[in-house]
Motif scaffolding. Sequence first.
Motif, PDB file in Angstrom:
ATOM      1  N   MET A  44      -1.954 -15.013   3.288  1.00 38.19           N
ATOM      2  CA  MET A  44      -1.175 -14.295   2.292  1.00 38.19           C
ATOM      3  C   MET A  44       0.264 -14.783   2.294  1.00 38.19           C
ATOM      4  O   MET A  44       0.793 -15.194   3.337  1.00 38.19           O
ATOM      5  N   GLN A  69       6.167  -5.316  -0.401  1.00 33.72           N
ATOM      6  CA  GLN A  69       4.891  -5.809  -0.910  1.00 33.72           C
ATOM      7  C   GLN A  69       3.999  -6.367   0.203  1.00 33.72           C
ATOM      8  O   GLN A  69       2.788  -6.479   0.021  1.00 33.72           O
ATOM      9  N   ARG A  96      -0.140  -6.067   0.115  1.00 32.62           N
ATOM     10  CA  ARG A  96      -1.009  -7.246   0.048  1.00 32.62           C
ATOM     11  C   ARG A  96      -1.985  -7.256   1.230  1.00 32.62           C
ATOM     12  O   ARG A  96      -3.175  -7.527   1.073  1.00 32.62           O
ATOM     13  N   ASN A 151      -4.865  -4.773   0.941  1.00 37.39           N
ATOM     14  CA  ASN A 151      -5.838  -5.224  -0.054  1.00 37.39           C
ATOM     15  C   ASN A 151      -6.739  -6.325   0.508  1.00 37.39           C
ATOM     16  O   ASN A 151      -7.959  -6.341   0.280  1.00 37.39           O
ATOM     17  N   GLU A 201      -3.204 -15.922  -1.806  1.00 33.23           N
ATOM     18  CA  GLU A 201      -4.011 -14.904  -1.140  1.00 33.23           C
ATOM     19  C   GLU A 201      -5.453 -15.386  -1.024  1.00 33.23           C
ATOM     20  O   GLU A 201      -6.052 -15.839  -1.990  1.00 33.23           O
TER      21      GLU A 201
END
Length: 382
Positions: free
Chosen positions: A25, A36, A40, A43, A106
């Motif tokens: 990531m 953020q 991230r 997720n 990602e």
Amino acid sequence: MSTLPIEELKNLVEQAKSPCISLYMPTYQAGSEVQQNPIRFKNLIRQAESLLQEQHGLRQSDVKELLQPALALDKNDFWQHQNSGLAIFVSENFFRYYCLPLSFEELVIAGDRFHFKPLMPLLTGDGTFYLLALSQKQIRFFEGTRHSIHEIELEDIPTNMEDALMYDETAKEGQFRLSSPRGSTGNSFRYSGSFHGQGSPDQDNPQEDLLQFFHIVDRGLQKYLHDEKAPLLLAGVEYLLPIYQEANTYANLMAEIIPIENIGVIKPEDLLEPAWSQVEPYYTQSRQAAIEHYHELAGTGQTSTDLKETIVAAYYGRIDQLFVSVDTQKWGNFDPQANQLDLHAEAEPGDDDLLNEAALQTLLTGEQSTPLKQTKYRNRHL
């Protein structure tokens, strides 16, 4: 850490036990965007959980246990100390993470082995450079990539000319001396011969003094640049360049200097843009030369774009240069005993990214003896 040594890659390969989770990531280092990072991460963890259950048949409780070391990273202090990208590797009883100067796309992959392809620019040293900032009063040394730069603390190297030449500031007449190897001084950077003179190094023979100083610096840098191939840049006032060039023994010293009047106050981040503007053509030309060489050999039987042929050649160490797409996956598996390659449109249980396997095998066999690479196939493009 700006690069990953091959030994570290070997450790990741040898320690892994299926199923292996590879998570990549981009990360932010400062400002409101840092918020953020954990979003991230969460997720991507959810994606990893789904892959482990769907592709590897793990129960939810087993998935949570396997990913627990990664989950433990999710703390505010961890996200406040990032680089450009984060890579995480998790398998049974094994966990590693790396904050790296490379902004990754990602990606989560669950396979029988770890996925290393996004790391290739770091593993191959692509884009790495060194920068030496020079003045009579101070020496500073940096390591950088296209994405970041950091200062390396020099150990056992005198970082100014007076220390290097053992200048005695307390002597009334300003005497200084260079010790011979037989001298009684404890200075490990002894210069052959000795000299006694009046005045300071700035006043008497400054160019000769600088040359001697730079010989000492060059010798001290050998432990940092040993076996390195990355370009070395100089920064400072322009008249220092030809003097350092005379003392230099590092093969990849670049022919330009970044003009800086006061190296003591410059911040590392302020050096990145001017440094990369000089380094980028070096790497662009290197890649272009490799591509041109590939085209020169096309049709001679020494190149291939056939996936199976390339996988076999990589497995047996018969690739000299490999061009591989970082952002593309080719799913399947290869049985070297049966010389059988199976390709699938989507990842299936037991599959690996065959492009990752080709790149990994090429890197690892490249560390072995030279005869292994003196074979038919010199260039491959995937």
